[in-house]
Enzyme design. Structure first.
Site, PDB file in Angstrom:
ATOM      1  CE  LYS A 132       2.356   5.455   8.677  1.00  0.00           C
ATOM      2  NZ  LYS A 132       0.925   5.605   8.864  1.00  0.00           N
TER       3      LYS A 132
ATOM      4  CG  ASP B 113       5.828   3.498   0.732  1.00  0.00           C
ATOM      5  OD1 ASP B 113       6.165   4.159   1.735  1.00  0.00           O
ATOM      6  OD2 ASP B 113       4.647   3.322   0.405  1.00  0.00           O
TER       7      ASP B 113
ATOM      8  CE1 TYR C  20      -3.723   2.465   0.619  1.00  0.00           C
ATOM      9  CE2 TYR C  20      -2.386   3.285   2.430  1.00  0.00           C
ATOM     10  CZ  TYR C  20      -3.466   3.427   1.579  1.00  0.00           C
ATOM     11  OH  TYR C  20      -4.288   4.523   1.683  1.00  0.00           O
TER      12      TYR C  20
END
Length: 427
Positions: free
Chosen positions: A265, A237, A142
């Site tokens: 994050k 990613d 994702y």
């Protein structure tokens, strides 16, 4: 006092599904979500006052624990000077210096406001740099809700992708090629057929959105070799893995140098933030230095930068990641032992402070294996743990996260809860 149910009932007619991000609605596991009143250390408290040992950590950024005093103090101090300037600020420069120091492949960096923004920009840069249109992604990985990523494999293993959401044009999906994760032979076959058309390959170096699945030995190195040989850019990613699985991210852990990387994050310390970057030759093509356009009014926000810088300072303490890994292993080994006692088929994957729980006896290395696990048993286990005050990701396909704030007592409490939860899930 509002209850969790009251708040959800109020939210349902006002927000799609009553939430602002789909997984929060508990649709995957059933039931209704709780609403958090406050968080501290390893814990959340809902509006009814119930405490939970939290292994979601705001989906990864709370690597040092919730409400860490250094991060909180940095944010409140920065806020006194203003919330947003619309001009460059000193903290942006310090953040760029810190990221490029810790991640050698990042010679230049551009701050954005989310991981989705970062990944969308990265594939635009890959296309602009190579002059090619096609992007390769991996089934089960994702990268946010950008149109190019909401694509699944077609009827054959190497077909063009098909949209997984209304609103994604078929013509755009045709530019996204989808491969199975951890299958290097499939990647070699695709590159042999279409390598000259591929602008970039984007991958979670440790998959975290089909639950936690590490790369097989040699897999990332194989992708690196293919991209180099065919002139495509390799994009890591690291929104989830960055600074969590190692100080320099998964690329440090596995010794692979990507052409572009995306982060989020941890560098936000809990605030909305993202970043992308890579080699100087590539990044100098981004506006205003070059023709590839990308912008953001709130990018490099002083509050987000302050939070991220404080978090990066905390995680550079000696032994931080070693201790994170030790505690994750303690939890994983304990859960395996408790599951065996209960006679439940169960396995665990882990990479430093990330882990994945699978209701199957076999080691899970692929998307196909992950989707073949007993999801209904996971759902029963999730609710049994929640009832006992342990909050896991509300989906069988999401990774869990350990923080520095989790104590051995918290882990013991979790294992005790799991004893009853495994029996309840089996029944």
């Amino acid at each position: 006092m509002s209850t969790n149910h009251d708040l959800f009932e109020r939210a349902l007619p006002l927000m799609p599904g009553g939430v602002n991000s789909p997984v929060r609605a508990f649709k995957s596991v059933g039931g209704e979500p709780f609403f958090t009143e406050r968080a501290d250390g390893a814990y959340l408290w809902d509006v009814e006052g119930k405490r939970y040992v939290d292994y979601v950590g705001s989906w990864g950024p709370m690597i040092a624990g919730h409400n860490h005093p250094k991060v909180r103090d940095a944010v409140t101090s920065a806020a006194r000077a203003g919330l947003s300037f619309g001009t460059p600020c000193p903290a942006e420069v310090r953040m760029a210096e810190e990221i490029t120091r810790l991640v050698p492949s990042m010679e230049m960096v551009r701050m954005v406001n989310s991981g989705t923004e970062a990944t969308m920009a990265a594939i635009r840069v890959a296309r602009g740099h190579t002059g090619r249109d096609k992007i390769v992604k991996f089934e089960g990985c994702y990268h946010g809700h950008g149109d190019a990523f909401l694509v699944k494999a077609g009827s054959g293993a190497l077909t063009f992708g098909v949209p997984t959401s209304p609103g994604v044009p078929k013509a755009l999906a045709d530019l996204t090629l989808t491969l199975p994760y951890n299958d290097l032979e499939a990647a070699k076959e695709l590159f042999a057929r279409a390598g000259e058309q591929i602008a970039g390959v984007i991958i979670e170096p440790v998959a975290g959105n089909m639950n936690c699945i590490p790369p097989r030995p040699g897999y990332l190195a194989g992708l690196r070799e293919l991209c180099t040989r065919f002139g495509a850019l390799l994009i890591f990613d690291e929104v989830m893995t960055g600074f969590r699985v190692a100080l320099g991210g998964a690329q440090q852990l596995y010794g692979i140098k990507p052409d572009l990387s995306t982060f989020g994050k941890v560098i936000g310390g809990g605030m909305p933030v993202g970043a992308y970057g890579g080699g100087r030759e590539i990044m100098q093509k981004v506006a205003p230095s070059g023709p590839i356009y990308q912008a953001g009014t709130l990018s490099g926000n002083p509050i987000a930068m302050a939070a991220g810088l404080a978090m990066l300072e905390v995680i550079q303490q000696n032994g931080f990641h070693a201790e994170l890994e030790r505690k994750t292993q303690l939890l994983a080994d304990g859960l395996l032992a408790v599951a065996r006692e209960a006679g439940v088929p169960f396995s665990v994957n882990r990479v430093c402070g990330m882990f994945g729980l699978f209701f199957t006896a076999e080691k899970v290395e692929t998307f196909t294996q992950a989707t073949a696990c007993d999801v209904m048993m996971f759902n029963r286990f999730f609710h049994a743990m929640l009832k006992r005050g342990v909050y896991l990701a509300p989906s069988a396909f999401e990774a869990g996260f350990m923080s520095a704030a989790h104590s051995e007592q918290d882990i013991a409490e979790t294992l005790e809860a799991a004893r009853g939860a495994f029996r309840e899930a089996r029944a």
